[in-house]
Enzyme design. Structure first.
Site, PDB file in Angstrom:
ATOM      1  N   ASP A  12       0.811  -1.229   0.000  1.00  0.00           N
ATOM      2  CA  ASP A  12       0.000   0.000   0.000  1.00  0.00           C
ATOM      3  C   ASP A  12       0.843   1.277   0.000  1.00  0.00           C
ATOM      4  O   ASP A  12       0.454   2.307   0.552  1.00  0.00           O
ATOM      5  CB  ASP A  12      -0.969   0.014   1.205  1.00  0.00           C
ATOM      6  CG  ASP A  12      -1.854  -1.208   1.224  1.00  0.00           C
ATOM      7  OD1 ASP A  12      -2.228  -1.666   0.134  1.00  0.00           O
ATOM      8  OD2 ASP A  12      -2.174  -1.706   2.323  1.00  0.00           O
ATOM      9  N   LYS A  15       1.733   2.056  -5.097  1.00  0.00           N
ATOM     10  CA  LYS A  15       2.268   1.470  -6.343  1.00  0.00           C
ATOM     11  C   LYS A  15       1.330   1.745  -7.516  1.00  0.00           C
ATOM     12  O   LYS A  15       1.778   2.082  -8.610  1.00  0.00           O
ATOM     13  CB  LYS A  15       2.449  -0.055  -6.181  1.00  0.00           C
ATOM     14  CG  LYS A  15       3.446  -0.434  -5.093  1.00  0.00           C
ATOM     15  CD  LYS A  15       3.537  -1.939  -4.912  1.00  0.00           C
ATOM     16  CE  LYS A  15       2.295  -2.555  -4.321  1.00  0.00           C
ATOM     17  NZ  LYS A  15       1.981  -2.170  -2.931  1.00  0.00           N
ATOM     18  N   GLY A  39      -4.593  -4.448  -3.693  1.00  0.00           N
ATOM     19  CA  GLY A  39      -5.569  -3.402  -3.989  1.00  0.00           C
ATOM     20  C   GLY A  39      -4.794  -2.168  -4.397  1.00  0.00           C
ATOM     21  O   GLY A  39      -4.178  -1.517  -3.562  1.00  0.00           O
ATOM     22  N   HIS A  40      -4.763  -1.882  -5.699  1.00  0.00           N
ATOM     23  CA  HIS A  40      -3.975  -0.758  -6.222  1.00  0.00           C
ATOM     24  C   HIS A  40      -4.926   0.348  -6.668  1.00  0.00           C
ATOM     25  O   HIS A  40      -5.733   0.150  -7.579  1.00  0.00           O
ATOM     26  CB  HIS A  40      -3.092  -1.218  -7.396  1.00  0.00           C
ATOM     27  CG  HIS A  40      -2.081  -2.257  -6.982  1.00  0.00           C
ATOM     28  ND1 HIS A  40      -1.235  -2.878  -7.854  1.00  0.00           N
ATOM     29  CD2 HIS A  40      -1.773  -2.765  -5.756  1.00  0.00           C
ATOM     30  CE1 HIS A  40      -0.455  -3.726  -7.186  1.00  0.00           C
ATOM     31  NE2 HIS A  40      -0.770  -3.681  -5.915  1.00  0.00           N
ATOM     32  N   GLN A 222       1.884  -6.196  -3.117  1.00  0.00           N
ATOM     33  CA  GLN A 222       2.360  -6.301  -1.728  1.00  0.00           C
ATOM     34  C   GLN A 222       3.657  -5.495  -1.567  1.00  0.00           C
ATOM     35  O   GLN A 222       3.839  -4.519  -2.268  1.00  0.00           O
ATOM     36  CB  GLN A 222       2.538  -7.767  -1.297  1.00  0.00           C
ATOM     37  CG  GLN A 222       1.223  -8.522  -1.118  1.00  0.00           C
ATOM     38  CD  GLN A 222       0.620  -9.025  -2.403  1.00  0.00           C
ATOM     39  OE1 GLN A 222       1.284  -9.669  -3.197  1.00  0.00           O
ATOM     40  NE2 GLN A 222      -0.637  -8.754  -2.638  1.00  0.00           N
TER      41      GLN A 222
HETATM   42  P1  GDP Z   1      -0.829   0.253  -3.520  1.00  0.00           P
HETATM   43  O1  GDP Z   1      -1.433  -1.005  -3.016  1.00  0.00           O
HETATM   44  O2  GDP Z   1       0.636   0.344  -3.279  1.00  0.00           O
HETATM   45  O3  GDP Z   1      -1.174   0.542  -4.963  1.00  0.00           O
HETATM   46  O4  GDP Z   1      -1.474   1.430  -2.669  1.00  0.00           O
HETATM   47  P2  GDP Z   1      -3.030   1.596  -2.261  1.00  0.00           P
HETATM   48  O5  GDP Z   1      -3.778   1.997  -3.468  1.00  0.00           O
HETATM   49  O6  GDP Z   1      -3.502   0.407  -1.526  1.00  0.00           O
HETATM   50  O7  GDP Z   1      -2.916   2.757  -1.198  1.00  0.00           O
HETATM   51  C1  GDP Z   1      -2.370   3.989  -1.511  1.00  0.00           C
HETATM   52  C2  GDP Z   1      -3.425   5.072  -1.250  1.00  0.00           C
HETATM   53  O8  GDP Z   1      -2.776   6.329  -1.182  1.00  0.00           O
HETATM   54  C3  GDP Z   1      -4.465   5.194  -2.342  1.00  0.00           C
HETATM   55  O9  GDP Z   1      -5.675   5.591  -1.749  1.00  0.00           O
HETATM   56  C4  GDP Z   1      -3.907   6.308  -3.237  1.00  0.00           C
HETATM   57  O10 GDP Z   1      -4.923   7.014  -3.939  1.00  0.00           O
HETATM   58  C5  GDP Z   1      -3.277   7.189  -2.202  1.00  0.00           C
HETATM   59  N1  GDP Z   1      -2.092   7.944  -2.644  1.00  0.00           N
HETATM   60  C6  GDP Z   1      -1.098   7.564  -3.488  1.00  0.00           C
HETATM   61  N2  GDP Z   1      -0.141   8.503  -3.543  1.00  0.00           N
HETATM   62  C7  GDP Z   1      -0.526   9.493  -2.714  1.00  0.00           C
HETATM   63  C8  GDP Z   1       0.072  10.736  -2.296  1.00  0.00           C
HETATM   64  O11 GDP Z   1       1.160  11.097  -2.695  1.00  0.00           O
HETATM   65  N3  GDP Z   1      -0.625  11.473  -1.393  1.00  0.00           N
HETATM   66  C9  GDP Z   1      -1.827  11.082  -0.906  1.00  0.00           C
HETATM   67  N4  GDP Z   1      -2.425  11.882  -0.016  1.00  0.00           N
HETATM   68  N5  GDP Z   1      -2.411   9.927  -1.266  1.00  0.00           N
HETATM   69  C10 GDP Z   1      -1.763   9.143  -2.148  1.00  0.00           C
HETATM   70  P1  IMO Z   2      -0.982  -4.242  -2.156  1.00  0.00           P
HETATM   71  O1  IMO Z   2      -0.520  -4.829  -3.491  1.00  0.00           O
HETATM   72  C1  IMO Z   2      -0.920  -4.619   2.160  1.00  0.00           C
HETATM   73  C2  IMO Z   2      -1.059  -8.673   3.818  1.00  0.00           C
HETATM   74  C3  IMO Z   2      -2.287  -9.105   4.584  1.00  0.00           C
HETATM   75  C4  IMO Z   2      -1.643 -10.036   5.582  1.00  0.00           C
HETATM   76  C5  IMO Z   2      -0.551 -10.722   4.764  1.00  0.00           C
HETATM   77  C6  IMO Z   2      -0.944 -12.084   4.218  1.00  0.00           C
HETATM   78  O2  IMO Z   2      -2.260  -3.508  -2.241  1.00  0.00           O
HETATM   79  O3  IMO Z   2       0.134  -3.488  -1.550  1.00  0.00           O
HETATM   80  P2  IMO Z   2      -2.536 -12.826   2.228  1.00  0.00           P
HETATM   81  O4  IMO Z   2      -3.991 -12.608   1.996  1.00  0.00           O
HETATM   82  O5  IMO Z   2      -1.668 -12.266   1.154  1.00  0.00           O
HETATM   83  O6  IMO Z   2      -2.203 -14.249   2.529  1.00  0.00           O
HETATM   84  O7  IMO Z   2      -2.203 -12.009   3.579  1.00  0.00           O
HETATM   85  O8  IMO Z   2      -0.265  -9.843   3.712  1.00  0.00           O
HETATM   86  N1  IMO Z   2      -1.308  -8.175   2.452  1.00  0.00           N
HETATM   87  C7  IMO Z   2      -1.213  -6.891   2.098  1.00  0.00           C
HETATM   88  N2  IMO Z   2      -0.974  -5.784   2.834  1.00  0.00           N
HETATM   89  N3  IMO Z   2      -1.079  -4.509   0.827  1.00  0.00           N
HETATM   90  C8  IMO Z   2      -1.293  -5.607   0.054  1.00  0.00           C
HETATM   91  O9  IMO Z   2      -1.294  -5.555  -1.280  1.00  0.00           O
HETATM   92  C9  IMO Z   2      -1.419  -6.859   0.702  1.00  0.00           C
HETATM   93  N4  IMO Z   2      -1.647  -8.123   0.271  1.00  0.00           N
HETATM   94  C10 IMO Z   2      -1.560  -8.909   1.347  1.00  0.00           C
HETATM   95  O10 IMO Z   2      -2.929  -8.035   5.195  1.00  0.00           O
HETATM   96  O11 IMO Z   2      -1.012  -9.309   6.582  1.00  0.00           O
HETATM   97 MG    MG Z   3      -2.942  -1.649  -1.755  1.00  0.00          MG
END
Ligand code: GDP
Ligand code: IMO
Ligand code: MG
Length: 423
Positions: A12, A15, A39-40, A222
């Site tokens: 998270d 990415k 979840g991207h 991840q």
């Molecule tokens: P990922 O799994 O690495 O793709 O990240 P997620 O989408 O799960 O979580 C990142 C969150 O931060 C999302 O809600 C993005 O819209 C948000 N985000 C990404 N870059 C920035 C930033 O520079 N500032 C802020 N405030 N939010 C951001």
């Molecule tokens: P993105 O790509 C954050 C975590 C789960 C748990 C551990 C194992 O959005 O960054 P699993 O279901 O994979 O067997 O769970 O990994 N986890 C993540 N945490 N971002 C993710 O993906 C994750 N995918 C799995 O919360 O701790």
């Molecule tokens: Mg994510």
């Protein structure tokens, strides 16, 4: 150019947003590990789209998006995601390809994941998407792959063996009645009708693209600390989320990788169980969770938050061989008057410079902090690096020094234009 982009912390990091920006110039975007546990989030024209399986490059027209062999796919989740994307008028049929070597998630994987979490002592806090049990079958050599969906007779034989074995296990260990083979067979043959058109040998396509010098972007899911080998085992996911995973998970040679970009959040977050040494106190946790909207994009669970952990970041830079860093969510720290950075851990009176393998050691490590003054100015409107407050630049320079890696992108908001590309 072939670029691998990975999460350098516990996932998270943002990415999805960075992949979306880089995709504008790429020809191919490839997911290579994990499944719909990811979840991207990408924000396009104020619309937020969360991708779980389909590479984030799909939001740009005419980019080939590949789900590589290292990914595990739940067909039901995939079809749901494809339909959701189509509702947003995104072209999926023309651009999506799925490796014939991808392993398939079945409902017994999801159930085993959930039951194990419920009954096991010291649960992992998984996403309950069946990821671990599906990878277990892969390694145990009894998994069912996309290529099997194209051969009905063989598919049914394999499914029968698996359902019988899983049902026996479910009954004996968990007292669960199990699954009907007929129902599963019917369901999955139905999915095959929808997805078989995407299935092919994607490593051949990538090899040809490499020959033609196309730009391939590998989208990690991840993060490094969730990597099965290099993360905080056992509180990890079941695949190689580190840069090496791109080669095995897509079928390309390490010799063809030109850049490795680590996505690093300006602070640290973690969802699920497992130690987080730099965790905030409650007040700061509430503030940052709110300002950074730190709630899981897949499960909605709140993410624990903490200060930037330099030991984690250094470990990540080393394991992945980062050539550059995309630093995200700097804006979330805009209102803090003091910002701490963890530069080492203290364990039993000793200073640890490297990330420990032993989870008990990690759980008992105390972070050693240095402190910097906050910049107390908003950064989201900054367009160039020079527009950033001096104190924010100092913070970035310090992080870059700790990671011994250049920061080439700074993200100051969730929207595309809220991104500073450093020359
Ligand atoms: P990922 O799994 O690495 O793709 O990240 P997620 O989408 O799960 O979580 C990142 C969150 O931060 C999302 O809600 C993005 O819209 C948000 N985000 C990404 N870059 C920035 C930033 O520079 N500032 C802020 N405030 N939010 C951001
Ligand atoms: P993105 O790509 C954050 C975590 C789960 C748990 C551990 C194992 O959005 O960054 P699993 O279901 O994979 O067997 O769970 O990994 N986890 C993540 N945490 N971002 C993710 O993906 C994750 N995918 C799995 O919360 O701790
Ligand atoms: Mg994510």
């Amino acid at each position: 150019m072939n670029v691998v982009l990975i999460g350098a912390q516990w996932g998270d990091e943002g990415k999805g947003k960075i992949i979306d920006i880089l995709s504008a110039k790429a020809d191919y975007i490839v997911r290579y590990q994990g499944g719909n546990n990811a979840g991207h989030t990408v924000v396009v024209n104020k619309k937020e789209i969360i991708l779980h399986l389909v590479p984030s490059g799909i939001l740009h027209d005419n980019k080939k998006c590949i789900i590589g062999n290292g990914v595990v796919v739940d067909p039901e989740a995939l079809i749901k995601e494809i339909n959701h994307l189509k509702k947003h008028k995104i072209k999926v049929d023309e651009n999506l390809l799925i490796s014939d070597r991808v392993h398939i998630i079945f409902p017994y994987h999801n159930l085993l994941d959930s039951l194990r979490e419920e009954k096991m002592k010291g649960k992992i806090g998984t996403t309950k998407r069946g990821i671990g049990p599906c990878y277990s079958d892969k390694v145990n050599r009894c998994g069912i792959r996309m290529v099997d969906l194209l051969n009905e007779k063989l598919f049914l034989e394999k499914l029968k063996v698996n359902v019988e074995e899983k049902n026996e296990f479910l009954k004996k260990i968990y007292g669960h009645s199990g699954f009907s083979y007929d129902e599963l067979a019917q369901k999955y043959l139905g999915y095959a009708k929808t997805i078989s058109k995407f299935i092919c040998d994607t490593s051949i396509i990538l090899a040809k693209a490499i020959k033609k010098k196309k730009y391939i972007l590998f989208e990690g899911a991840q993060g490094t600390l969730l990597d099965i080998d290099h993360g905080t085992y056992p509180f990890v996911t079941s695949s190689n989320a580190t840069a090496g995973g791109a080669c095995t998970g897509a079928g390309v040679s390490p010799a063809n990788i030109s850049k490795i970009i680590g996505v690093v959040k300006a602070y640290t977050t973690r969802v699920g169980e497992g130690p987080l040494p730099t965790i905030f106190d409650k007040d700061l946790m509430d503030r940052i969770q709110k300002k950074g909207r730190e709630f899981g994009a897949t499960t909605g669970r709140p993410r624990r938050c903490g200060w930037f952990d330099g030991v984690v970041a250094r470990h990540s830079a080393m394991i992945n061989g980062l050539t550059e860093v995309a630093l995200t969510k700097l804006d979330v720290l805009d209102e803090l008057d003091e910002i701490k950075i963890c530069t080492a851990y203290e364990y039993n009176g000793r200073k640890l410079k490297y990330f420990p393998a032993d989870i008990d050691v990690l759980s008992n490590c105390k972070p050693v902090y240095e402190s910097m003054p906050g910049w107390l100015k908003e950064t989201t409107s900054c367009k160039k690096y020079a527009d950033l407050p001096v104190k924010a630049r100092r913070y970035l320079e310090r992080l870059s020094m700790i990671m011994d890696t250049r920061i080439s992108i700074v993200s100051v908001g969730s929207r595309r234009r809220e991104t500073i590309i450093k020359k």
